[in-house]
Scaffold this motif. Structure first.
Motif, mmCIF file in Angstrom:
data_model
loop_
_atom_site.group_PDB
_atom_site.id
_atom_site.type_symbol
_atom_site.label_atom_id
_atom_site.label_comp_id
_atom_site.label_asym_id
_atom_site.label_seq_id
_atom_site.Cartn_x
_atom_site.Cartn_y
_atom_site.Cartn_z
ATOM 1 N N GLY A 1 40.039 83.639 98.343
ATOM 2 C CA GLY A 1 39.642 82.626 97.374
ATOM 3 C C GLY A 1 38.154 82.413 97.217
ATOM 4 O O GLY A 1 37.731 81.534 96.464
ATOM 5 N N ARG A 2 37.346 83.229 97.892
ATOM 6 C CA ARG A 2 35.901 83.066 97.740
ATOM 7 C C ARG A 2 35.416 83.587 96.387
ATOM 8 O O ARG A 2 34.310 83.248 95.945
ATOM 9 N N ASP A 3 36.223 84.395 95.746
ATOM 10 C CA ASP A 3 35.924 84.852 94.384
ATOM 11 C C ASP A 3 36.095 83.662 93.443
ATOM 12 O O ASP A 3 37.178 83.091 93.336
ATOM 13 N N GLU A 4 35.031 83.256 92.762
ATOM 14 C CA GLU A 4 35.086 82.060 91.916
ATOM 15 C C GLU A 4 36.054 82.201 90.747
ATOM 16 O O GLU A 4 36.424 81.206 90.129
ATOM 17 N N HIS A 5 36.480 83.423 90.452
ATOM 18 C CA HIS A 5 37.437 83.636 89.357
ATOM 19 C C HIS A 5 38.881 83.667 89.861
ATOM 20 O O HIS A 5 39.804 83.739 89.047
ATOM 21 N N TYR A 6 39.054 83.639 91.172
ATOM 22 C CA TYR A 6 40.403 83.808 91.721
ATOM 23 C C TYR A 6 41.378 82.744 91.218
ATOM 24 O O TYR A 6 42.497 83.059 90.787
ATOM 25 N N LEU A 7 40.979 81.498 91.264
ATOM 26 C CA LEU A 7 41.888 80.421 90.865
ATOM 27 C C LEU A 7 42.414 80.617 89.453
ATOM 28 O O LEU A 7 43.624 80.617 89.205
ATOM 29 N N ASP A 8 41.498 80.770 88.507
ATOM 30 C CA ASP A 8 41.905 80.849 87.102
ATOM 31 C C ASP A 8 42.628 82.141 86.765
ATOM 32 O O ASP A 8 43.571 82.147 85.961
ATOM 33 N N ASP A 9 42.208 83.236 87.377
ATOM 34 C CA ASP A 9 42.735 84.542 86.981
ATOM 35 C C ASP A 9 43.951 84.989 87.796
ATOM 36 O O ASP A 9 44.846 85.661 87.260
ATOM 37 N N LYS A 10 44.010 84.612 89.081
ATOM 38 C CA LYS A 10 44.999 85.188 89.982
ATOM 39 C C LYS A 10 46.044 84.215 90.511
ATOM 40 O O LYS A 10 47.119 84.640 90.936
ATOM 41 N N LEU A 11 45.752 82.910 90.525
ATOM 42 C CA LEU A 11 46.677 81.971 91.154
ATOM 43 C C LEU A 11 47.254 80.943 90.196
ATOM 44 O O LEU A 11 48.476 80.771 90.120
ATOM 45 N N LEU A 12 46.403 80.261 89.458
ATOM 46 C CA LEU A 12 46.885 79.172 88.610
ATOM 47 C C LEU A 12 47.870 79.586 87.529
ATOM 48 O O LEU A 12 48.710 78.779 87.132
ATOM 49 N N PRO A 13 47.834 80.833 87.029
ATOM 50 C CA PRO A 13 48.856 81.214 86.046
ATOM 51 C C PRO A 13 50.282 81.060 86.558
ATOM 52 O O PRO A 13 51.215 80.913 85.763
ATOM 53 N N PHE A 14 50.474 81.071 87.877
ATOM 54 C CA PHE A 14 51.818 80.968 88.453
ATOM 55 C C PHE A 14 52.210 79.534 88.799
ATOM 56 O O PHE A 14 53.314 79.297 89.296
ATOM 57 N N VAL A 15 51.317 78.585 88.521
ATOM 58 C CA VAL A 15 51.556 77.175 88.827
ATOM 59 C C VAL A 15 51.799 76.407 87.526
ATOM 60 O O VAL A 15 51.106 76.615 86.534
ATOM 61 N N LYS A 16 52.795 75.534 87.554
ATOM 62 C CA LYS A 16 53.091 74.721 86.382
ATOM 63 C C LYS A 16 51.952 73.751 86.084
ATOM 64 O O LYS A 16 51.219 73.336 86.997
ATOM 65 N N LYS A 17 51.808 73.374 84.838
ATOM 66 C CA LYS A 17 50.804 72.366 84.483
ATOM 67 C C LYS A 17 51.077 71.084 85.250
ATOM 68 O O LYS A 17 52.219 70.646 85.373
ATOM 69 N N GLY A 18 50.028 70.520 85.786
ATOM 70 C CA GLY A 18 50.181 69.323 86.600
ATOM 71 C C GLY A 18 50.548 69.605 88.037
ATOM 72 O O GLY A 18 50.639 68.684 88.853
ATOM 73 N N GLY A 19 50.767 70.889 88.380
ATOM 74 C CA GLY A 19 51.130 71.268 89.739
ATOM 75 C C GLY A 19 49.940 71.229 90.678
ATOM 76 O O GLY A 19 48.775 71.235 90.248
ATOM 77 N N TYR A 20 50.227 71.194 91.963
ATOM 78 C CA TYR A 20 49.194 71.017 92.972
ATOM 79 C C TYR A 20 48.988 72.264 93.820
ATOM 80 O O TYR A 20 49.908 73.064 94.024
ATOM 81 N N ILE A 21 47.771 72.395 94.321
ATOM 82 C CA ILE A 21 47.437 73.418 95.304
ATOM 83 C C ILE A 21 46.829 72.716 96.511
ATOM 84 O O ILE A 21 45.838 71.986 96.374
#
Length: 242
Positions: A120-140
């Protein structure tokens, strides 16, 4: 804090499965007062040998996908069966955190204990690799080893007794992580803070007899722990995220 949920996992057999400072205690502190709805589908990202996944399923009632690149799903399945969990409540998956094999908007939440700092040190990881699999309003929910203050320009000799500079580059301070996750366009920061459990989880780990724990003792016995901490990060996927 009192680790009431974790106490029942403090057996020699289960502690032998930990792969670093006690992840069950870390997870209990991380999820104290959590906002994940009851019955949620949760990804345990970087689940290792599955102890944290069992904890999520048994203690919180989530349906858990135990996702890890380096553990054997069949071995984890046997462990889950031994722990008395239904096969539809906990599912082991061999998965690379940078190439997750799930449908989009699949998870209500992601929990990652002592692993997010590796990818997760890649600043693009959240938007590009992880958040697409999380529902809107979902938590990490994230718990990671860190530093009280980044010191990579002049690493203390105590830390170098156990770790190379390259290994220590996986550890950073709260300012670093605030800037990194703060660059996400699709997630908002709920909170970032230093965790209370640092000394306890390290003590649990250093009591283990495997070669990695023995190696870590060199730095910690020399006083290296004064530079280190654990950091909790809670994020929420924006309702407006694409």
């Amino acid at each position: 804090m009192k680790y009431r949920r974790s106490e029942k996992y403090n057996t020699p057999e289960l502690q032998a499965k930990i792969m670093g400072p006690n992840p069950v205690k870390l997870e209990e502190e991380l999820l104290d007062g959590h906002q994940i709805p009851q019955g949620s589908v949760v990804c345990d990202l970087g689940s290792g040998q599955g102890l944290t996944s069992v904890f999520l399923a048994k203690e919180y009632g989530f349906t858990v996908y135990a996702a890890d690149l380096w553990s054997d799903p069949e071995e984890n399945r046997r462990f889950f069966d031994e722990m008395g969990l239904n096969r539809d409540q906990i599912i082991p998956v061999k998965a690379d955190a940078t190439d997750l094999p799930f449908e989009k908007d699949f998870f209500d939440a992601v929990v990652s204990t002592d692993s997010y700092n590796y990818f997760g040190r890649d600043e693009h990881y959240l938007d590009d690799k992880l958040l697409p699999f999380v529902k809107k309003g979902g938590y990490i929910y994230i718990a990671i080893p860190g530093m009280k203050k980044d010191c990579h320009d002049h690493l203390p000799e105590e830390l170098l007794l156990s770790w190379t500079p390259e290994q220590l580059d996986y550890m950073h301070d709260i300012d670093y992580w605030t800037k990194t996750v703060g660059k996400s366009k699709s997630a908002e920061i709920v909170r970032i803070r230093e965790m209370e459990s640092n000394e306890e989880v390290w003590a649990d780990w250093l009591r283990q007899d495997n070669e990695y724990a023995v190696g870590d003792r060199k730095a910690m016995e020399a006083g290296g722990g004064k530079y280190l901490n654990f950091i909790s990060i809670v994020l929420r996927k924006k309702d407006t995220a694409k």
